[in-house]
Structures are given as structure tokens and as C-alpha cells.
Design a protein around this motif. Structure first.
Motif, PDB file in Angstrom:
ATOM      1  N   ASN A   1       0.847  -1.185   0.000  1.00 42.02           N
ATOM      2  CA  ASN A   1       0.000   0.000   0.000  1.00 42.02           C
ATOM      3  C   ASN A   1       0.887   1.241   0.000  1.00 42.02           C
ATOM      4  OD1 ASN A   1      -1.477   2.216   1.688  1.00 42.02           O
ATOM      5  ND2 ASN A   1      -3.122   0.852   1.035  1.00 42.02           N
ATOM      6  N   GLY A   2       1.997   1.174   0.756  1.00 48.33           N
ATOM      7  CA  GLY A   2       2.961   2.262   0.788  1.00 48.33           C
ATOM      8  C   GLY A   2       3.636   2.477  -0.554  1.00 48.33           C
TER       9      GLY A   2
ATOM     10  N   LEU B   1       7.258   7.782  -0.766  1.00 45.38           N
ATOM     11  CA  LEU B   1       8.471   6.966  -0.624  1.00 45.38           C
ATOM     12  C   LEU B   1       8.867   6.852   0.845  1.00 45.38           C
ATOM     13  CD1 LEU B   1      10.736   5.431  -2.059  1.00 45.38           C
ATOM     14  CD2 LEU B   1      11.990   7.602  -2.236  1.00 45.38           C
ATOM     15  N   ALA B   2       8.752   7.966   1.582  1.00 43.60           N
ATOM     16  CA  ALA B   2       9.043   7.936   3.025  1.00 43.60           C
ATOM     17  C   ALA B   2       8.078   6.997   3.744  1.00 43.60           C
ATOM     18  CB  ALA B   2       8.931   9.351   3.612  1.00 43.60           C
ATOM     19  N   PHE B   3       6.817   7.026   3.322  1.00 41.83           N
ATOM     20  CA  PHE B   3       5.794   6.138   3.876  1.00 41.83           C
ATOM     21  C   PHE B   3       6.171   4.682   3.603  1.00 41.83           C
ATOM     22  CE2 PHE B   3       1.679   3.957   3.693  1.00 41.83           C
ATOM     23  CZ  PHE B   3       1.023   4.459   4.804  1.00 41.83           C
TER      24      PHE B   3
ATOM     25  N   ALA C   1       3.952   8.146  17.172  1.00 39.75           N
ATOM     26  CA  ALA C   1       2.954   9.214  17.362  1.00 39.75           C
ATOM     27  C   ALA C   1       3.580  10.417  18.059  1.00 39.75           C
ATOM     28  CB  ALA C   1       1.762   8.684  18.162  1.00 39.75           C
ATOM     29  N   GLY C   2       4.467  10.142  19.024  1.00 36.85           N
ATOM     30  CA  GLY C   2       5.162  11.233  19.708  1.00 36.85           C
ATOM     31  C   GLY C   2       6.016  12.061  18.770  1.00 36.85           C
ATOM     32  N   PHE C   3       6.747  11.404  17.859  1.00 39.77           N
ATOM     33  CA  PHE C   3       7.537  12.126  16.860  1.00 39.77           C
ATOM     34  C   PHE C   3       6.643  13.004  15.983  1.00 39.77           C
ATOM     35  CE2 PHE C   3      11.020   8.909  17.436  1.00 39.77           C
ATOM     36  CZ  PHE C   3      12.034   9.819  17.697  1.00 39.77           C
ATOM     37  N   ASN C   4       5.474  12.487  15.623  1.00 44.07           N
ATOM     38  CA  ASN C   4       4.595  13.245  14.727  1.00 44.07           C
ATOM     39  C   ASN C   4       3.980  14.464  15.390  1.00 44.07           C
ATOM     40  OD1 ASN C   4       5.041  11.914  12.374  1.00 44.07           O
ATOM     41  ND2 ASN C   4       3.223  10.621  12.473  1.00 44.07           N
ATOM     42  N   ILE C   5       3.801  14.417  16.689  1.00 49.72           N
ATOM     43  CA  ILE C   5       3.316  15.608  17.401  1.00 49.72           C
ATOM     44  C   ILE C   5       4.332  16.745  17.235  1.00 49.72           C
ATOM     45  CG2 ILE C   5       2.835  16.566  19.694  1.00 49.72           C
ATOM     46  CD1 ILE C   5       1.783  13.716  20.457  1.00 49.72           C
ATOM     47  N   PHE C   6       5.599  16.408  17.411  1.00 49.42           N
ATOM     48  CA  PHE C   6       6.670  17.397  17.248  1.00 49.42           C
ATOM     49  C   PHE C   6       6.732  17.918  15.811  1.00 49.42           C
ATOM     50  CE2 PHE C   6      11.180  18.072  16.056  1.00 49.42           C
ATOM     51  CZ  PHE C   6      11.431  19.217  16.800  1.00 49.42           C
ATOM     52  N   LEU C   7       6.621  17.020  14.826  1.00 47.78           N
ATOM     53  CA  LEU C   7       6.717  17.417  13.415  1.00 47.78           C
ATOM     54  C   LEU C   7       5.531  18.279  12.989  1.00 47.78           C
ATOM     55  CD1 LEU C   7       8.043  14.059  11.943  1.00 47.78           C
ATOM     56  CD2 LEU C   7       9.299  16.231  12.078  1.00 47.78           C
ATOM     57  N   CYS C   8       4.364  18.031  13.567  1.00 54.04           N
ATOM     58  CA  CYS C   8       3.194  18.875  13.267  1.00 54.04           C
ATOM     59  C   CYS C   8       3.426  20.315  13.743  1.00 54.04           C
ATOM     60  CB  CYS C   8       1.934  18.306  13.917  1.00 54.04           C
ATOM     61  SG  CYS C   8       1.203  16.932  13.023  1.00 54.04           S
ATOM     62  N   LEU C   9       4.077  20.461  14.891  1.00 51.38           N
ATOM     63  CA  LEU C   9       4.402  21.803  15.386  1.00 51.38           C
ATOM     64  C   LEU C   9       5.293  22.548  14.393  1.00 51.38           C
ATOM     65  CD1 LEU C   9       5.069  21.056  19.169  1.00 51.38           C
ATOM     66  CD2 LEU C   9       3.174  22.404  18.221  1.00 51.38           C
ATOM     67  N   ILE C  10       6.273  21.849  13.801  1.00 51.66           N
ATOM     68  CA  ILE C  10       7.141  22.464  12.795  1.00 51.66           C
ATOM     69  C   ILE C  10       6.328  22.853  11.563  1.00 51.66           C
ATOM     70  CG2 ILE C  10       9.097  22.071  11.235  1.00 51.66           C
ATOM     71  CD1 ILE C  10      10.278  20.231  13.353  1.00 51.66           C
ATOM     72  N   ALA C  11       5.406  21.963  11.140  1.00 55.32           N
ATOM     73  CA  ALA C  11       4.565  22.239   9.965  1.00 55.32           C
ATOM     74  C   ALA C  11       3.694  23.469  10.166  1.00 55.32           C
ATOM     75  CB  ALA C  11       3.699  21.023   9.653  1.00 55.32           C
ATOM     76  N   ILE C  12       3.369  23.764  11.418  1.00 51.40           N
ATOM     77  CA  ILE C  12       2.506  24.917  11.721  1.00 51.40           C
ATOM     78  C   ILE C  12       3.303  26.219  11.745  1.00 51.40           C
ATOM     79  CG2 ILE C  12       1.073  26.011  13.515  1.00 51.40           C
ATOM     80  CD1 ILE C  12       0.295  23.106  14.362  1.00 51.40           C
TER      81      ILE C  12
ATOM     82  N   GLY D   1       8.647  13.694   7.073  1.00 52.40           N
ATOM     83  CA  GLY D   1       8.886  12.956   8.317  1.00 52.40           C
ATOM     84  C   GLY D   1       7.605  12.381   8.895  1.00 52.40           C
ATOM     85  N   ILE D   2       6.528  13.164   8.862  1.00 51.28           N
ATOM     86  CA  ILE D   2       5.233  12.678   9.348  1.00 51.28           C
ATOM     87  C   ILE D   2       4.818  11.430   8.571  1.00 51.28           C
ATOM     88  CG2 ILE D   2       2.748  13.201   9.434  1.00 51.28           C
ATOM     89  CD1 ILE D   2       3.535  16.126  10.044  1.00 51.28           C
ATOM     90  N   CYS D   3       5.022  11.480   7.250  1.00 51.82           N
ATOM     91  CA  CYS D   3       4.636  10.347   6.402  1.00 51.82           C
ATOM     92  C   CYS D   3       5.429   9.083   6.748  1.00 51.82           C
ATOM     93  CB  CYS D   3       4.820  10.701   4.931  1.00 51.82           C
ATOM     94  SG  CYS D   3       3.702  12.016   4.377  1.00 51.82           S
ATOM     95  N   PHE D   4       6.694   9.259   7.137  1.00 49.28           N
ATOM     96  CA  PHE D   4       7.496   8.106   7.576  1.00 49.28           C
ATOM     97  C   PHE D   4       6.894   7.505   8.842  1.00 49.28           C
ATOM     98  CE2 PHE D   4      10.737   6.226  10.256  1.00 49.28           C
ATOM     99  CZ  PHE D   4      11.439   5.396   9.378  1.00 49.28           C
ATOM    100  N   PHE D   5       6.558   8.348   9.796  1.00 46.22           N
ATOM    101  CA  PHE D   5       6.132   7.838  11.104  1.00 46.22           C
ATOM    102  C   PHE D   5       4.673   7.384  11.148  1.00 46.22           C
ATOM    103  CE2 PHE D   5       9.859  10.430  12.488  1.00 46.22           C
ATOM    104  CZ  PHE D   5      10.594   9.382  13.034  1.00 46.22           C
ATOM    105  N   ILE D   6       3.853   7.779  10.175  1.00 43.94           N
ATOM    106  CA  ILE D   6       2.475   7.254  10.159  1.00 43.94           C
ATOM    107  C   ILE D   6       2.408   5.893   9.489  1.00 43.94           C
ATOM    108  CG2 ILE D   6       1.403   9.550  10.171  1.00 43.94           C
ATOM    109  CD1 ILE D   6       0.759   9.168   7.219  1.00 43.94           C
ATOM    110  N   SER D   7       3.521   5.452   8.915  1.00 45.89           N
ATOM    111  CA  SER D   7       3.522   4.271   8.045  1.00 45.89           C
ATOM    112  C   SER D   7       2.920   3.024   8.681  1.00 45.89           C
ATOM    113  CB  SER D   7       4.947   3.983   7.579  1.00 45.89           C
ATOM    114  OG  SER D   7       5.806   3.771   8.684  1.00 45.89           O
ATOM    115  N   ILE D   8       3.171   2.801   9.973  1.00 47.08           N
ATOM    116  CA  ILE D   8       2.716   1.548  10.595  1.00 47.08           C
ATOM    117  C   ILE D   8       1.389   1.709  11.334  1.00 47.08           C
ATOM    118  CG2 ILE D   8       5.046   0.657  10.911  1.00 47.08           C
ATOM    119  CD1 ILE D   8       4.507   1.422  14.003  1.00 47.08           C
ATOM    120  N   MET D   9       0.841   2.908  11.372  1.00 46.41           N
ATOM    121  CA  MET D   9      -0.266   3.156  12.295  1.00 46.41           C
ATOM    122  C   MET D   9      -1.535   2.395  11.938  1.00 46.41           C
ATOM    123  SD  MET D   9       0.262   7.135  13.405  1.00 46.41           S
ATOM    124  CE  MET D   9       1.769   7.604  14.284  1.00 46.41           C
ATOM    125  N   PHE D  10      -1.977   2.459  10.688  1.00 46.51           N
ATOM    126  CA  PHE D  10      -3.229   1.784  10.335  1.00 46.51           C
ATOM    127  C   PHE D  10      -3.162   0.285  10.582  1.00 46.51           C
ATOM    128  CE2 PHE D  10      -6.186  -0.450   7.668  1.00 46.51           C
ATOM    129  CZ  PHE D  10      -7.360   0.270   7.791  1.00 46.51           C
TER     130      PHE D  10
END
Length: 415
Positions: free
Chosen positions: A142-143, A280-282, A306-317, A330-339
């Protein structure tokens, strides 16, 4: 697992197909936004049409699997998927946004049936203790689609060589012709998909698939209806986490091109290439994290990622320029395993409730219809799409709590 190799390969191909279909949506959104002069909130109706179908079709899909079996569900899902793709041709001919949304709804109905079947089926084709690993491995393809679809879709669908500024200075008649040509550009990729889907449906129709053994989990008293299945605590929490995860993922991927053009000041075609890098990161995240699951609990990885993505969302904002693109990659890398990890946790040892549990987890995908609308609303109201990342930030907080709580519980049970 050795006896199931061909079945696993065949089922895994489905993960690629629905990933490809979903990841054409981020190309369709700017395409349709410009073709029909839509606001950000109106453009997110693409996601709403897709993920409302998941909510409405999940229970019927579970019933199909429970009464007719997984093979029938897979074949019917592929046929419905193909019908939806074909509807893009008349939608382009009449140049109707509503028709496009209807076609996407039909596609998503087919995808709902496929996902309700394939996710629990792949977890059952082998030892229960490696189910999360197996599902993550299948989801890795899927990735692969997540990386390929934006790049290929942009070449076929996005308008070439005409900027928004040039469009605004065109005479009305020429502008109408130009946008009509763009609206028609969706025909070829979706016609190719129709042909491919029908061929794969025939392969499944004439292939003998292994039956899934049921009732070996120790749960003798199954729910009288689908919602009583929520008495399984891990399932009820997983449904909540999946709702927020899908909403976050759809917000990140579907609105990436619109986000990148504003935050980094690049063109839509350049943004589509960066979206391919996100994919590709995903993909790398899926394969790398699946490998890590040999040494670390999936629940631990879910919590940390999920903790890493909280930090990366702050940068995106708060950031501007290229760093915003890198943060989203970076967010796309770390969401890869979540679903797949949330899904595997949710249906673990459900026994006879597996089909209904799968339906509820697929229903929770409706988060992809609700949460991007909130993202779009915040972006419209503040006139700044970067502020929309407050929404996925909140979603990752929920997932972080879920991952941490399941990790702690698993450690207690193993002591």
C-alpha cells in the motif's frame, strides 16, 4: 504460512490497488478545485465522498464476509471498484463536480468491501503472534502505491504549463476550454484501472483460497449484533484511534499539494513530486518498521512514532520554506505503521467476532470524511493552511495515548 504463499501474494496485490486509488485523491483535489473554482472546504468534499462510503458500507461488507465468505467479498469489491472508475468517464464528459463525487463514492464502496475482507484475511494466514507483522508487510505494498500514484497521477491529470495567474488572465472562453481539457485528463488513468481490476477479479474468481478457521480464540459468547462486538476493550479503543489516525493521514496526504504551494511557495507539479517523496518515506517507514517489529512490540512503536509526529506537526505549523516540506515527509514516515498496527491490535483474538470487528474498524475510516473538513475549515477561516495542522497534531495525541496504554497493558500481561 508456507502453504499460503500464493494466497498472501494475491491478497497483497489488493493492498497496492486500493492504495493507488486513494493516493490519486491528492492529485484530484487541486485538479477539481481549479476546474470547478472551489474553496478549500468545498475541495475536501472529495475526501468526504470517499470516507462516508466507508462508514455506510462497512456493516454490509462485514455481512457479505460472514454469510458468503471472503472470496465472494473480494470479487464483488473489485467489480464495484471497477464500476466507480468507469463512472469517471461520463463525469468528465458532462464536467460535473457532483458526478465526480458520486463516482468516488462508488469506488470507495468497492474499497470498503476489499479492506473489510483483506485486512483480517491476511492476519489469519499464519500464526496469531505474527499477525501485526504480516499485516504491516502487506500494507507495505500500500505504501508503494502511496509513492507511485502521485507521480503517475500528476503526469496524466494535473494541468501542464498553465499557472493560476495565466488562467486568471485568459479570456473566459479560452479559460473554459483549458479547464475542460483538464477535466477530461482523468479518463485515461481510470480507464486503465477498470481493465486491470476486471482482470484481477477474474483471477480471484478462478483461484482456490484457503478457508479461515474460526472460533479458536476462547470467546464463546459472541455479540448478538455488530455493536455488541465493542465489548472487547481493545477493539473499542482501536476504533477510536483508527478514526483519528485516518483523519490525520488523509489531511496530510490529500491537502499536501495545496499546503506545499503555500508554505514553501512551489508549483503544483513540484508539490506533486514532493508528494511522491512523501509516499516513498511512507513506503520506507513500512518496510523498516516491519523489520523493527521483530525486536520491538508494535504497541511501543505506535506510541513512539505518534510522539515524533506531534513534534513534526508543530514544525509544519510554525515554520516556513523547505523545512515545512521536510517535516511533512517525516510525518509520512512515522504514520507508516499506524493503520495496520491499530487494526491488528483491534481484531486480536476476536474469534467469531472478527468479521464484525473488522467492519467497525473499517467504519472508523469515516474519520477521513470528518477531520479533513475541520482542517479545511480552519484553513479557510484563518486564511492560512498551515494552521490546519493543529488538527492532525490533536489526532496524533490520541494515538500516542492509545499506543502507550496498550504497551503498558501488554507488558503487565507478559510479566
Amino acid at each position: 504460512m508456507k502453504n499460503h504463499t500464493f494466497a498472501i501474494v494475491l491478497i497483497t496485490s489488493l493492498f497496492f490497488l486500493w492504495g493507488f486509488a486513494h493516493n490519486l485523491d491528492p492529485i484530484l483535489i487541486p485538479h477539481l478545485k481549479r476546474s470547478f473554482t472551489l474553496s478549500m472546504t468545498q475541495a475536501t468534499l472529495v475526501d468526504s465522498a470517499v470516507f462516508i462510503a466507508y462508514f455506510l458500507m462497512a456493516i454490509p461488507a462485514g455481512m457479505i464476509m460472514k454469510t458468503l465468505g471472503y472470496k465472494t467479498g473480494i470479487v464483488s469489491g473489485l467489480v464495484v471498484f471497477a464500476v466507480g472508475c468507469y463512472l469517471f468517464i461520463p463525469a468528465a464528459n458532462v464536467q460535473s463536480y457532483s458526478f465526480f463525487l458520486a463516482a468516488l463514492f462508488v469506488i470507495a464502496c468497492g474499497l470498503t468491501i476489499l479492506e473489510t475482507a483483506a485486512n483480517p484475511y491476511i492476519t489469519a494466514l499464519g500464526p496469531p503472534e505474527s499477525s501485526a507483522f504480516r499485516l504491516n508487510l502487506a500494507q507495505s505494498f500500500n505504501g508503494l502505491a502511496t509513492s507511485a500514484a502521485p507521480i503517475l497521477g500528476a503526469k496524466f491529470i494535473l494541468l501542464k504549463g498553465v499557472t493560476e495567474k495565466e488562467l486568471s488572465h485568459m479570456p473566459q472562453s479560452l479559460r473554459k476550454i483549458t479547464l475542460a481539457a483538464e477535466a477530461s485528463s482523468v479518463k485515461i488513468p481510470y480507464l486503465i484501472l477498470v481493465s486491470l481490476l476486471l482482470v484481477i477479479a477474474l483471477i480471484f474468481l478462478f483461484t482456490r483460497l484457503p478457508e479461515i478457521a474460526k472460533g479458536n480464540s476462547g470467546h464463546k459468547n459472541t455479540g448478538k449484533n455488530i455493536f455488541q462486538t465493542l465489548r472487547h476493550q481493545q477493539l473499542s479503543w482501536a476504533v477510536t484511534a483508527q478514526f483519528f489516525y485516518v483523519g490525520a493521514q488523509v489531511s496530510v496526504f490529500s491537502l499536501f499539494i495545496l499546503y506545499a504551494t503555500k508554505s514553501a511557495g512551489i508549483t503544483e507539479s513540484q508539490a506533486a513530486n514532493y508528494l511522491g517523496i512523501c509516499g516513498l518515506a511512507f513506503l520506507i517507514g513500512r518496510f523498516f518498521s516491519t523489520y523493527l517489529m521483530r525486536y520491538f512490540q508494535p504497541e511501543l512503536l505506535l506510541w513512539v512514532y505518534a510522539g515524533f509526529n506531534i513534534f513534526l506537526c508543530l514544525i509544519a505549523i510554525i515554520a516556513t520554506g523547505p523545512i515545512t516540506l521536510y517535516s511533512v515527509i517525516g510525518i509520512c514516515f512515522f504514520i507508516s505503521i499506524m493503520f495496520p498496527t491499530i487494526f491488528a491490535i483491534g481484531i486480536h483474538e476476536l474469534g467469531e467476532d472478527t468479521e464484525y470487528g473488522s467492519s467497525l474498524l473499517i467504519m472508523s475510516i469515516v474519520g477521513g470524511a470528518v477531520i479533513p473538513r475541520i482542517f479545511g475549515y480552519i484553513s479557510d477561516e484563518t486564511s492560512n493552511i498551515q494552521f490546519g495542522y493543529i488538527v492532525p497534531l490533536f489526532c496524533f495525541c490520541i494515538i500516542c495515548v492509545f499506543g502507550y496504554s496498550r504497551h503498558r497493558l501488554k507488558n503487565k500481561l507478559t510479566k
